[in-house]
Scaffold this active site. Structure first.
Site, PDB file in Angstrom:
ATOM      1  CD  GLU A 153       5.528  12.916 -23.320  1.00 38.79           C
ATOM      2  OE1 GLU A 153       6.634  12.610 -23.788  1.00 38.79           O
ATOM      3  OE2 GLU A 153       4.558  12.151 -23.315  1.00 38.79           O
ATOM      4  CB  ALA A 293      15.348  10.434 -26.650  1.00 37.06           C
ATOM      5  CD  GLU A 295       7.244  10.924 -27.426  1.00 40.72           C
ATOM      6  OE1 GLU A 295       8.342  10.820 -26.847  1.00 40.72           O
ATOM      7  OE2 GLU A 295       6.165  10.761 -26.852  1.00 40.72           O
ATOM      8  CD  GLU A 329      12.209   8.953 -28.012  1.00 39.01           C
ATOM      9  OE1 GLU A 329      11.082   9.434 -28.181  1.00 39.01           O
ATOM     10  OE2 GLU A 329      12.575   8.501 -26.906  1.00 39.01           O
TER      11      GLU A 329
HETATM   12 ZN   LIG Z   1       8.699   7.115 -25.148  1.00 34.68          ZN
END
Ligand SMILES: [Zn+2]
Length: 882
Positions: A153, A293, A295, A329
């Protein structure tokens, strides 16, 4: 992102059709033509961790909707060896467009409409920059080890494999990977099979792991991690949950694992759709990581200091960070992964929602943390940028890839969170949840836009959610509610005037929202009510007479300004309000000073009156404003007097909480000691500096002697008050630290040093490999933020930019120099920034530069009001006291 997971499951590649988003597929923004649509990827990767190259064989099943003779997809930094349309045996030639990040396959004959399969052989590189498929080197028991990590991402899957790298092109993924046999390999799905794959050039045995096929999902959610890893696991509501870390550290994932085990049934129930994948892994990445973090569905990755808890070295703050980042997440496993925004202009649907959901779940499962009080700082962060002319609506137009990084900001996350909290309170939590359940059921495995969520919430509530909600997501800025009240026949008559709250933006157009305004009389909160203010004016009454508090409970996303009488009545009634209303009143007051609607001296009086305040959350807000005042006094002779006032104000507060934890401390108290100690150190409290030195000396002799909760503050105070000797000592501790949490603690302590020679040296650390590429930008921002001579630090950073910028992921590269400049109030720095080619290298850099220039301009202006007023106030205060 910042927090996310991935998973997969048995089944359910629900095809298109049935429920349709209000935005048809062919109208979804994006660069790639919509006439060729992938449905399944079979991806076979052979990463070479010594040569740092990757070879790939890929088959993609596509539907061609009308005859075409070219196919364009995303690819960057990849070399193509062969491209064929497998079913027709047709070979393609390939042209690359590095600017557009695409590859185009040219076929000699038109490809007829219908299903086809592309077969692609290609190769690429494995970089250290944390984007795409990259590597993370780390120390393990004195030896260097290498981990393979993916971060796709927003737009970096195209660095690892050619594909339709836009979120609306959902497809299934069957991944297989060949790597040394002794490495653990993790992806979204469990492995379907493993078998020997010969040996590599250095004679190491290889293994090929074939993973089960994922459900339909977006490219940015695919994950691949491999290394010398260990896994601990548990089961929750039938799902296998794992915490994975480098060898020797998996047990530190226990706190996160326990959190996930508690969160999964909560979310299964909340969303009304059971977590659809057979397993969920949480993977700790040792330091070199882009966000907090990510996902990835069924294979969430985290920078390890947001996942691992070491009872000997981790702080209470880290314990809470782990819980809410895991909660964030995991919320994405539904909101983001199962149901995905159609395009990055709706990033907030993923992020604002996950940010709100993580707070709601964290609060529900840990009531003693009073987590919504902590979230007040999130709202302030969003409002801090939303008041300025350079803000944008929650739904942000995305022109190209370079702008996507801008969508991952305080507006998408924290304004999204704050708005959803207000909306949920207005609709009622059960109604809101019912709407979410309808939305999840209807759009599972599909893409949506904001209007789809409003439609389901409207259906669940029987109210017109769309008009109210759109006023907040499609308009930028913050409502201002001005309040006048009077007592009449035993009732309080209240008139409210709505406008736009703006800072440094006299041309801001007048605007109204549909604002659910909550009000109560202080001490008579049982009579609280909420009214929807839909136009510029509204009136209402409260039973009884007394002092009106608007934004009761601090649940609304708006600022409140009281008339003179109302403001002073609240100052008088301050002690009778709850902590949420006190922090709301204090931070609104400071914001009104910034908007030049309240005199700075009124706010300084309010600060001085906080002596007996014991709510940690209020101190968090007060410390933030004091920091801004102190920064604006950087070059002023009055800074010394202000700091003396700060020490006088904060010393009894620290005495109240004490240096050391007490058995009956609540969670808020555990979190406030360190900020107080750090602030007192910064403002020059000699007793605090001496005590910090004493504790640091003991810490050097015995690392268990100093509570992890206090380490950052104590070490920072020692470095700030010290010289080269302390700087070198702490730098050495940072170099030797084996956990990211500790390492960053030491290096960020170095950023407290403000002497010119040592800030020069701090900036040069960015040229070494001491701080990972994923964190080096943040470290430099901290040096910049703290420095006394910011011009010098700016010049240092500009000088090393040729080495620094390539370490940063593409999406953030254009934002780094503007962000550093934005910490200053020096017009000359703004001019120098503008003259740098990097400041206008792409659309994202131009937007970031515009923000930095506005910020500098505003600070210059605000100083002309704040500095003289503060100086005068300090003088008259000293006269009164002497
Ligand atoms: Zn997020």
């Amino acid at each position: 992102m910042m927090r996310s997971i991935l998973a997969f499951g048995l089944l359910l590649a629900a095809g298109p059709g049935l429920a349709q988003s209000s935005l048809p597929f062919d109208k979804i923004p994006g660069k790639l033509p919509k006439e060729v649509v992938p449905s399944a990827y079979r991806l076979d990767l052979a990463p070479d961790l010594d040569k740092l190259t990757v070879g790939g064989r890929e088959e993609i099943d596509v539907a061609v909707n009308k005859p075409v003779d070219t196919i364009t997809l995303d690819a960057i930094d990849l070399s193509f060896d062969a491209v064929t349309l497998k079913d027709l045996g047709e070979k393609a030639t390939v042209t690359l467009d590095a600017q557009a990040q695409t590859a185009t396959f040219h076929f000699a004959h038109p490809i007829p409409a219908g299903p086809h399969t592309l077969a692609i052989a290609y190769h690429g590189i494995i970089p250290e920059t944390p984007a795409g498929l990259y590597y993370n080197d780390y120390d393990s028991a004195g030896a260097k080890k290498r981990m393979l990590v993916s971060q796709f991402e927003a737009t970096d899957a195209r660095r690892a494999f050619p594909g339709w790298d836009e979120p609306a092109f959902k497809a299934t993924f069957a991944l297989s990977v060949t790597l040394p046999a002794d490495l653990m390999v993790v992806s979204n799905m469990p492995a379907a099979s493993e078998h020997d794959a010969g040996t590599n050039a250095s004679g190491a045995k290889l293994k090929k792991t074939e993973f089960q096929t994922t459900p339909r999902m977006s490219t940015y959610l695919l994950v691949l991690c491999a290394g010398d890893l260990e896994r601990i696991h548990d089961t929750s509501t039938g799902t296998d949950i794992g915490a994975i870390a480098v060898r020797g550290k998996a047990e530190q994932g226990r706190v996160a694992l326990e959190a996930a085990v508690r969160l999964l049934p909560y979310y299964n129930d909340y969303f009304g759709v059971k977590y659809p994948l057979p397993k969920m892994d949480m993977i700790a990445v040792p330091g070199n990581y882009q966000a907090g973090a990510m996902e990835n569905w069924g294979g969430l990755t985290f920078i390890d200091n947001a996942l691992l808890f070491d009872p000997k070295a981790s702080s209470e703050a880290t314990r809470q960070v782990i819980f809410y980042v895991v909660a964030h997440e995991m919320a994405h496993q539904w909101s983001g992964d199962l149901v995905t925004m159609a395009w990055w202009d709706n990033t907030w649907l993923n992020e604002g929602f996950a940010e709100w959901m993580d707070a709601k779940a964290t609060d529900a499962l840990n009531p003693s943390w009073h987590f919504w009080l902590n979230q007040h700082a999130n709202k302030e962060y969003a409002m801090g940028s939303d008041a300025h002319s350079t803000t944008h609506p929650i739904e942000i137009p995305i022109k190209d890839e370079s702008v996507i990084g801008q969508a991952f900001d305080g507006i998408s996350y924290q304004k999204g969170e704050s708005f959803l909290r207000m909306l949920e309170t207005w609709l009622g939590p059960d109604t809101f949840r019912d709407g979410m359940r309808r939305y999840m059921a209807k759009y599972a495995y599909k893409n949506t836009v904001t209007a789809d969520l409003w439609a389901e919430l409207s259906a669940a509530s029987g109210r017109d959610v769309t008009a109210m909600a759109n006023s907040f997501t499609s308009q930028k800025g913050i409502p201002l509610i001005e309040v006048e009240s009077r007592c009449e026949k035993g009732q309080t008559q209240i008139s409210l005037t709505q406008g736009r709250f703006a800072i440094n933006d006299p041309q801001a157009p007048s605007q109204t929202w549909q604002v659910p305004v909550s009000l109560a009389l202080v001490g008579k909160e049982a009579g609280a009510k909420t009214i929807l203010v839909e136009t510029g004016k509204a009136t209402t009454t409260l039973e009884g007479c007394g002092t009106v508090k608007v934004n009761h409970g601090d649940v609304g996303y708006y600022r409140t300004a009281y008339d003179h009488k109302g403001y002073h009545a609240l100052v008088q009634a301050y002690d009778k309000m709850d902590a949420a209303d006190r922090i709301n009143f204090v931070t609104d007051s400071w914001a009104l000073v910034q908007a030049e609607k309240l005199d700075p001296t009124s706010y300084l009086d309010l600060l001085a009156s906080l002596k007996s305040e014991t709510a940690p959350v209020v101190w968090t807000g007060a410390l933030a404003s004091m920091r801004e005042i102190d920064d604006s006094l950087r070059d002023s002779a009055d800074r010394k007097a202000f700091r003396a006032f700060a020490v006088e104000l904060l010393t009894p507060v620290l005495a109240h909480f004490g240096w050391d934890a007490k058995p009956d401390d609540d969670s808020q108290t555990k979190l406030i000691r360190a900020p107080l100690i750090a602030a007192l150190g910064r403002y020059g409290s000699q007793p605090v500096v001496e005590e910090s030195r004493r504790r640091f000396a003991a810490f050097e002799a015995d690392r268990n002697s100093l509570s992890p909760d206090l380490r950052a503050a104590v070490i920072g105070n020692v470095v700030r008050a010290g010289g080269k000797e302390e700087f070198d000592k702490v730098r050495k501790m940072g170099r030797e630290a084996t956990s990211t949490e500790e390492k960053l603690r030491y290096y960020f302590a170095l950023a407290t040093q403000t002497s010119p020679e040592l800030t020069d040296e701090a900036v040069k650390i960015a040229l070494t490999d001491e701080i990972s590429n994923g964190r080096v930008g943040r470290f430099l921002f901290e040096v910049m933020r703290q420095a006394d001579d910011q011009t010098r630090v700016w010049h240092d950073i500009v000088e090393i930019r040729g080495t620094l910028l390539p370490k940063l992921p593409d999406e953030f590269r254009g934002m780094a120099l503007p962000e550093a400049a934005g910490f200053t109030d020096k017009p000359a720095i703004g001019k120098e920034l503008q003259a740098l080619p990097e400041a206008s290298s792409n659309e994202g850099a131009k937007i970031a530069t515009g923000k930095a220039l506005e910020s500098i301009g505003w600070k210059v202006h605000f100083k002309t009001k704040l500095v003289p007023a503060t100086g005068k106030w300090l003088k008259s205060r000293n006269q009164r006291n002497s």
